[in-house]
Scaffold this active site. Structure first.
Site, mmCIF file in Angstrom:
data_model
loop_
_atom_site.group_PDB
_atom_site.id
_atom_site.type_symbol
_atom_site.label_atom_id
_atom_site.label_comp_id
_atom_site.label_asym_id
_atom_site.label_seq_id
_atom_site.Cartn_x
_atom_site.Cartn_y
_atom_site.Cartn_z
ATOM 1 N N CYS A 236 0.851 -1.204 0.000
ATOM 2 C CA CYS A 236 0.000 0.000 0.000
ATOM 3 C C CYS A 236 0.882 1.249 0.000
ATOM 4 O O CYS A 236 1.698 1.443 0.919
ATOM 5 C CB CYS A 236 -0.910 -0.016 1.222
ATOM 6 S SG CYS A 236 -1.798 1.547 1.460
ATOM 7 N N ASP B 171 -1.267 16.395 -2.306
ATOM 8 C CA ASP B 171 -1.449 15.412 -3.374
ATOM 9 C C ASP B 171 -0.363 15.609 -4.426
ATOM 10 O O ASP B 171 -0.029 16.731 -4.792
ATOM 11 C CB ASP B 171 -2.834 15.564 -4.012
ATOM 12 C CG ASP B 171 -3.217 14.346 -4.826
ATOM 13 O OD1 ASP B 171 -4.150 13.627 -4.421
ATOM 14 O OD2 ASP B 171 -2.576 14.102 -5.872
ATOM 15 N N HIS C 240 -4.271 1.287 8.482
ATOM 16 C CA HIS C 240 -4.791 0.926 7.159
ATOM 17 C C HIS C 240 -6.237 0.464 7.267
ATOM 18 O O HIS C 240 -6.575 -0.427 8.042
ATOM 19 C CB HIS C 240 -3.954 -0.185 6.513
ATOM 20 C CG HIS C 240 -4.450 -0.543 5.137
ATOM 21 N ND1 HIS C 240 -3.937 0.028 4.001
ATOM 22 C CD2 HIS C 240 -5.445 -1.367 4.728
ATOM 23 C CE1 HIS C 240 -4.594 -0.427 2.946
ATOM 24 N NE2 HIS C 240 -5.518 -1.293 3.362
ATOM 25 N N ASN D 147 -13.449 9.351 -2.466
ATOM 26 C CA ASN D 147 -13.708 8.392 -3.536
ATOM 27 C C ASN D 147 -13.726 6.994 -2.935
ATOM 28 O O ASN D 147 -12.844 6.645 -2.146
ATOM 29 C CB ASN D 147 -12.614 8.497 -4.603
ATOM 30 C CG ASN D 147 -12.652 9.830 -5.335
ATOM 31 O OD1 ASN D 147 -13.717 10.396 -5.543
ATOM 32 N ND2 ASN D 147 -11.494 10.332 -5.729
ATOM 33 N N GLY E 61 -14.066 5.969 -8.270
ATOM 34 C CA GLY E 61 -12.813 6.612 -8.674
ATOM 35 C C GLY E 61 -11.680 6.451 -7.681
ATOM 36 O O GLY E 61 -10.692 7.192 -7.727
ATOM 37 N N HIS F 110 -6.633 2.708 0.299
ATOM 38 C CA HIS F 110 -6.385 3.057 1.702
ATOM 39 C C HIS F 110 -7.169 4.344 1.905
ATOM 40 O O HIS F 110 -6.884 5.348 1.231
ATOM 41 C CB HIS F 110 -4.876 3.257 1.912
ATOM 42 C CG HIS F 110 -4.451 3.646 3.311
ATOM 43 N ND1 HIS F 110 -3.373 3.059 3.949
ATOM 44 C CD2 HIS F 110 -4.925 4.587 4.171
ATOM 45 C CE1 HIS F 110 -3.217 3.617 5.150
ATOM 46 N NE2 HIS F 110 -4.140 4.553 5.302
ATOM 47 N N HIS G 294 -8.781 7.764 2.289
ATOM 48 C CA HIS G 294 -8.219 9.116 2.345
ATOM 49 C C HIS G 294 -9.301 10.115 1.998
ATOM 50 O O HIS G 294 -10.214 9.824 1.236
ATOM 51 C CB HIS G 294 -7.019 9.262 1.405
ATOM 52 C CG HIS G 294 -7.268 8.791 0.015
ATOM 53 N ND1 HIS G 294 -7.334 7.450 -0.312
ATOM 54 C CD2 HIS G 294 -7.514 9.468 -1.131
ATOM 55 C CE1 HIS G 294 -7.592 7.327 -1.597
ATOM 56 N NE2 HIS G 294 -7.714 8.542 -2.127
HETATM 57 P P1 AMP Z 1 -8.077 8.337 -5.225
HETATM 58 O O1 AMP Z 1 -8.123 8.320 -6.717
HETATM 59 O O2 AMP Z 1 -9.276 8.971 -4.591
HETATM 60 O O3 AMP Z 1 -7.773 6.977 -4.667
HETATM 61 O O4 AMP Z 1 -6.890 9.307 -4.842
HETATM 62 C C1 AMP Z 1 -5.567 8.899 -4.738
HETATM 63 C C2 AMP Z 1 -4.760 10.151 -4.752
HETATM 64 O O5 AMP Z 1 -3.462 9.859 -4.271
HETATM 65 C C3 AMP Z 1 -4.590 10.763 -6.157
HETATM 66 O O6 AMP Z 1 -5.116 12.097 -6.159
HETATM 67 C C4 AMP Z 1 -3.081 10.740 -6.369
HETATM 68 O O7 AMP Z 1 -2.617 11.863 -7.076
HETATM 69 C C5 AMP Z 1 -2.560 10.683 -4.940
HETATM 70 N N1 AMP Z 1 -1.237 10.100 -4.787
HETATM 71 C C6 AMP Z 1 -0.794 8.925 -5.276
HETATM 72 N N2 AMP Z 1 0.482 8.702 -4.885
HETATM 73 C C7 AMP Z 1 0.839 9.762 -4.122
HETATM 74 C C8 AMP Z 1 2.025 10.134 -3.426
HETATM 75 N N3 AMP Z 1 3.129 9.350 -3.429
HETATM 76 N N4 AMP Z 1 2.048 11.302 -2.738
HETATM 77 C C9 AMP Z 1 0.959 12.099 -2.724
HETATM 78 N N5 AMP Z 1 -0.205 11.803 -3.363
HETATM 79 C C10 AMP Z 1 -0.266 10.655 -4.052
#
Ligand code: AMP
Length: 111
Positions: free
Chosen positions: A4, A30, A46, A84, A90, A95, A97
């Protein structure tokens, strides 16, 4: 969870600048911002999504939100909070967030 990406960020295996941190959550920028302010509130424990979240976590996020918004520079003009959930929702990182987006007028519907 070993595979993860957010667990790796929480463990420090992937570097990140933390906007806020306490015993239950971290807040990071992000990596692909969709708005001038785009932060992620991530629980340290988690859990896949909002349906599996432990009791009390959402309340904790709500209680800390004013401080987090202030640290992120979100003003009285408002913000969008997005969770999401699942593939059709989406969710790309499985995990839980909370996205906070701010700094511009948001459209609706989002898709
Ligand atoms: P979701 O699509 O709602 O699962 O959002 C996942 C988010 O995590 C996306 O907006 C990605 O740009 C962000 N993301 C993925 N990897 C990283 C990272 N290493 N650091 C910061 N944000 C990340």
């Amino acid at each position: 969870m070993t595979d993860c990406i957010f667990c790796k960020i929480i463990a420090g295996e992937i570097p990140s600048k933390r906007v806020y941190e306490d015993d239950k959550i971290i807040v990071i920028n992000d990596v692909a911002p969709a708005a001038p302010v785009h932060i992620l509130i991530i629980p340290k424990e988690h859990t896949e999504n909002i349906l599996t979240a432990p009791s009390g976590l959402v309340l904790h996020v709500q209680e800390k939100l004013p401080e987090i918004l202030s640290l992120a520079g979100v003003g009285p003009a408002g913000f969008r909070l997005v969770i999401n959930t699942g593939d059709e929702g989406g969710q790309t990182v499985k995990h839980l967030h909370f996205h906070i987006l701010a700094g511009k007028a948001m459209g609706w519907p989002p898709c």
